[in-house]
Write an enzyme that holds these catalytic residues in place. Structure first.
Site, PDB file in Angstrom:
ATOM      1  CD1 TRP A 101      -2.616  -1.679   0.275  1.00  0.00           C
ATOM      2  CD2 TRP A 101      -2.166  -1.954   2.438  1.00  0.00           C
ATOM      3  NE1 TRP A 101      -3.390  -2.722   0.712  1.00  0.00           N
ATOM      4  CE2 TRP A 101      -3.127  -2.909   2.048  1.00  0.00           C
ATOM      5  CE3 TRP A 101      -1.729  -1.938   3.759  1.00  0.00           C
ATOM      6  CZ2 TRP A 101      -3.648  -3.839   2.932  1.00  0.00           C
ATOM      7  CZ3 TRP A 101      -2.242  -2.857   4.634  1.00  0.00           C
ATOM      8  CH2 TRP A 101      -3.200  -3.795   4.215  1.00  0.00           C
ATOM      9  CB  VAL A 104       2.460   0.320   4.697  1.00  0.00           C
ATOM     10  CG1 VAL A 104       3.410  -0.552   5.509  1.00  0.00           C
ATOM     11  CG2 VAL A 104       1.249   0.706   5.527  1.00  0.00           C
ATOM     12  CB  CYS A 105       4.647  -1.692   1.019  1.00  0.00           C
ATOM     13  SG  CYS A 105       4.173  -2.787   2.378  1.00  0.00           S
ATOM     14  CB  VAL A 106       4.716   3.124  -1.852  1.00  0.00           C
ATOM     15  CG1 VAL A 106       5.369   4.130  -2.793  1.00  0.00           C
ATOM     16  CG2 VAL A 106       4.083   1.995  -2.656  1.00  0.00           C
TER      17      VAL A 106
END
Length: 196
Positions: A101, A104-106
């Protein structure tokens, strides 16, 4: 530059609400296809692929078949030693990120890469969050930190740059016909009409 595509997986997509899943998949196909056509060093990273998050989108597998994905336990890809080595090992000082997402992960690896001196871009419409607000706040945070936002078609066309580049013209227009929505239909129409 290097392209890093993070967690475009089934389980992550289920909770993505900031963008329609079909649009996200099309945009992800454009980005993956662009990476392949223009021979961009591309890192595909997953989180718990076999035990939780599931398979990578077929739109990525079409261009980068399973087998070389980097599976992690970390939320921040930059903090995974194998992923960090793969990304920095490309020797590229510009990095383009997309993933799920956004919040979070970007945002994590984007901020980490900027901190280490990289010039960073993120593809906002090949990323998504659990809500519109979550996505937008992450986008604002990345921009404030110095990352440059771009879109999937923008990414593809900045790589093409000139329609006279015949070696990539057909692959690019074929990619857009398949994944480019209305723009792709327009190209199909133009190609068909110009035959007559």
């Amino acid at each position: 530059h290097a392209l890093v595509m993070i967690d475009h997986e089934s389980q992550m997509a289920f909770a993505t609400k900031s963008i329609d899943i079909n649009v996200l998949r099309q945009n992800t196909g454009i980005v993956a296809g662009a990476g392949k056509i223009f021979k961009v060093p591309t890192i595909i990273s997953t989180v718990f692929e076999k035990s939780f998050a599931g398979p990578v989108f077929p739109e990525i597998q079409e261009f980068f078949p399973a087998g070389n994905y980097i599976d992690r336990t970390t939320m921040n890809t930059w903090e995974d030693p194998k992923a960090h080595k793969a990304i920095t090992g490309t020797g590229k000082k510009k990095i383009v990120f997309a993933g799920l997402w956004t919040e979070v992960c970007v945002v994590g690896p984007v901020l980490s890469a900027i901190e280490e001196g990289y010039k960073v871009y993120f593809i906002s419409d090949a990323s998504g969050g659990v809500s519109q607000e979550a996505h937008e706040m992450a986008v604002q945070r990345m921009i404030q930190a110095g990352a440059q936002p771009i879109t999937s078609i923008q990414y593809l066309l900045e790589l093409q740059r000139d329609w006279a580049r015949q070696e990539t013209y057909k692959p690019v227009t074929d990619l857009v016909k398949k994944y480019g929505g209305a723009y792709g239909i327009g190209i199909q129409y133009a190609h068909d009409m110009l035959k007559h």
